[in-house]
Design a protein around this motif. Sequence first.
Motif, PDB file in Angstrom:
ATOM      1  N   LEU A  30       0.829  -1.199   0.000  1.00 21.11           N
ATOM      2  CA  LEU A  30       0.000   0.000   0.000  1.00 21.11           C
ATOM      3  C   LEU A  30       0.862   1.247   0.000  1.00 21.11           C
ATOM      4  N   GLY A  31       0.319   2.323  -0.509  1.00 23.61           N
ATOM      5  CA  GLY A  31       1.011   3.594  -0.511  1.00 23.61           C
ATOM      6  C   GLY A  31       0.562   4.478   0.625  1.00 23.61           C
ATOM      7  N   PRO A  32       1.164   5.674   0.743  1.00 21.15           N
ATOM      8  CA  PRO A  32       0.809   6.603   1.824  1.00 21.15           C
ATOM      9  C   PRO A  32      -0.658   7.005   1.820  1.00 21.15           C
ATOM     10  N   ALA A  33      -1.239   7.200   0.631  1.00 21.15           N
ATOM     11  CA  ALA A  33      -2.639   7.644   0.561  1.00 21.15           C
ATOM     12  C   ALA A  33      -3.577   6.587   1.129  1.00 21.15           C
ATOM     13  N   GLU A  34      -3.346   5.325   0.748  1.00 24.16           N
ATOM     14  CA  GLU A  34      -4.200   4.248   1.249  1.00 24.16           C
ATOM     15  C   GLU A  34      -4.049   4.069   2.759  1.00 24.16           C
ATOM     16  N   ALA A  35      -2.804   4.172   3.244  1.00 23.11           N
ATOM     17  CA  ALA A  35      -2.570   4.026   4.677  1.00 23.11           C
ATOM     18  C   ALA A  35      -3.242   5.153   5.462  1.00 23.11           C
ATOM     19  N   TRP A  36      -3.171   6.378   4.950  1.00 18.90           N
ATOM     20  CA  TRP A  36      -3.790   7.510   5.627  1.00 18.90           C
ATOM     21  C   TRP A  36      -5.310   7.368   5.653  1.00 18.90           C
ATOM     22  N   GLU A  37      -5.873   6.841   4.587  1.00 20.40           N
ATOM     23  CA  GLU A  37      -7.311   6.631   4.533  1.00 20.40           C
ATOM     24  C   GLU A  37      -7.750   5.627   5.598  1.00 20.40           C
ATOM     25  N   VAL A  38      -6.965   4.585   5.785  1.00 29.68           N
ATOM     26  CA  VAL A  38      -7.285   3.595   6.816  1.00 29.68           C
ATOM     27  C   VAL A  38      -7.211   4.223   8.204  1.00 29.68           C
ATOM     28  N   LEU A  39      -6.189   5.033   8.455  1.00 29.39           N
ATOM     29  CA  LEU A  39      -6.044   5.676   9.755  1.00 29.39           C
ATOM     30  C   LEU A  39      -7.193   6.628  10.043  1.00 29.39           C
ATOM     31  N   ARG A  40      -7.813   7.159   9.007  1.00 29.22           N
ATOM     32  CA  ARG A  40      -8.966   8.042   9.175  1.00 29.22           C
ATOM     33  C   ARG A  40     -10.262   7.273   9.375  1.00 29.22           C
ATOM     34  N   GLY A  41     -10.195   5.931   9.328  1.00 31.46           N
ATOM     35  CA  GLY A  41     -11.373   5.109   9.564  1.00 31.46           C
ATOM     36  C   GLY A  41     -11.998   4.532   8.325  1.00 31.46           C
ATOM     37  N   GLY A  42     -11.424   4.797   7.147  1.00 32.17           N
ATOM     38  CA  GLY A  42     -11.978   4.268   5.906  1.00 32.17           C
ATOM     39  C   GLY A  42     -11.080   3.202   5.311  1.00 32.17           C
ATOM     40  N   GLY A  43     -11.041   3.160   3.982  1.00 36.15           N
ATOM     41  CA  GLY A  43     -10.187   2.202   3.302  1.00 36.15           C
ATOM     42  C   GLY A  43     -10.879   0.908   2.946  1.00 36.15           C
ATOM     43  N   GLU A  44     -10.316   0.222   1.946  1.00 33.24           N
ATOM     44  CA  GLU A  44     -10.823  -1.088   1.545  1.00 33.24           C
ATOM     45  C   GLU A  44     -10.478  -2.147   2.598  1.00 33.24           C
ATOM     46  N   PRO A  45     -11.220  -3.264   2.606  1.00 32.90           N
ATOM     47  CA  PRO A  45     -10.935  -4.318   3.595  1.00 32.90           C
ATOM     48  C   PRO A  45      -9.491  -4.811   3.553  1.00 32.90           C
ATOM     49  N   LEU A  46      -8.953  -4.983   2.330  1.00 29.61           N
ATOM     50  CA  LEU A  46      -7.566  -5.452   2.224  1.00 29.61           C
ATOM     51  C   LEU A  46      -6.604  -4.424   2.808  1.00 29.61           C
ATOM     52  N   ALA A  47      -6.845  -3.147   2.501  1.00 33.37           N
ATOM     53  CA  ALA A  47      -5.981  -2.089   3.031  1.00 33.37           C
ATOM     54  C   ALA A  47      -6.059  -2.031   4.552  1.00 33.37           C
ATOM     55  N   ARG A  48      -7.240  -2.162   5.106  1.00 30.09           N
ATOM     56  CA  ARG A  48      -7.407  -2.133   6.557  1.00 30.09           C
ATOM     57  C   ARG A  48      -6.680  -3.318   7.201  1.00 30.09           C
ATOM     58  N   HIS A  49      -6.749  -4.477   6.550  1.00 31.84           N
ATOM     59  CA  HIS A  49      -6.058  -5.653   7.087  1.00 31.84           C
ATOM     60  C   HIS A  49      -4.548  -5.427   7.102  1.00 31.84           C
ATOM     61  N   VAL A  50      -4.012  -4.912   6.015  1.00 32.38           N
ATOM     62  CA  VAL A  50      -2.564  -4.715   5.926  1.00 32.38           C
ATOM     63  C   VAL A  50      -2.086  -3.694   6.949  1.00 32.38           C
ATOM     64  N   VAL A  51      -2.800  -2.575   7.051  1.00 33.89           N
ATOM     65  CA  VAL A  51      -2.357  -1.508   7.953  1.00 33.89           C
ATOM     66  C   VAL A  51      -2.596  -1.869   9.415  1.00 33.89           C
TER      67      VAL A  51
END
Length: 339
Positions: A30-51
């Motif tokens: 994942l890149g910085p944008a996807e990681a930041w989205e997860v930290l904000r409470g969003g993101g795809e399921p795969l991204a949330r799992h990785v982060v």
Amino acid sequence: MNRRTPLLLTLLVLLTPVVAYAGLVAGRALGPAEAWEVLRGGGEPLARHVVLRLRLPRTLVALVAGASLGLAGAVLQSALRNQFAGPEVTGVTPGAVLGAVAAAGLGLAGWESPAAVVIAACIGGFTGAGLLWLLTGGERADPVRTAVHGVLVSAALSGLTAMVLLVAPGELGSVVQWLIGSAEGRVWEHWSLLWPWAAFWSLLAFALAAPLTLLRCGDDQAAAAGLRTGRARAGALVCAVALTAGAVSAVGALGFVGLLVPHLAFALLGADLRTALPGAALLGALVVGGADAASQWLSRALALALETDRLSVPTGALTTCAGAVLLLAAVRRATEEKT
């Protein structure tokens, strides 16, 4: 206390989440944008799992392990009155590694059983420190004698670890991570065991700031002030060994962190242990967290350059290389000051 000390401590605190975020975005999936989205409470399921399931516990473990090693080194150097004392050269880290490796060879512990690794590492760490204590005559030892015997004990324990690897090589394939040091594969189970252990012994270390300050002045002055030097030094060593063992059980032997981070803390924050000890913990977290992030970025760059799918640079490889250079500089500076 120096007027700039609170500002420096505040800066170190503010840098910690920056380094943590660098570790979260350093991976390849994942890149910085996807990681930041997860930290904000969003993101795809795969991204949330990785982060949240992979990167975040790894980053937190690296930070707390680094803080433990930095604090342990500062406690050791203060208790032994030796600026070149550290978990790596006083038998503590080699003993903890030997305990973890031996337990893995006997099938009693492994990366999948963190609690057993902590126990084995603690036994090994206390064994290494106990050997040094016996060889140097305990509190009667001078700093030079402690340093020489510490190197000998560390070398002997490292040799025993190599013998264990030779006896049971087939069962210890993943044990290389303990020998070099790596935060790869750390999950929430490791974090849940490490942080309460580190918090307890860190608070105890901070409470020893006053006795350690007296010990830094010399045993005669400390005794004249009413301090029981033997009891105070023993308590400090137990605290340092416990902090080191917890870190080693989580990330392995990260070279030179416990030895050199206190030098930075004392140089930046002065000799007042009320600020130097927290500063050493913060600097240790920043060094190991930054090294872990850098190792992931370097792994990505090398994998791309060599056109390979899987290449991982251990965190300990970076701390050892950088630490060796800094150690040479520190030894040279100390030599010049004496002359």
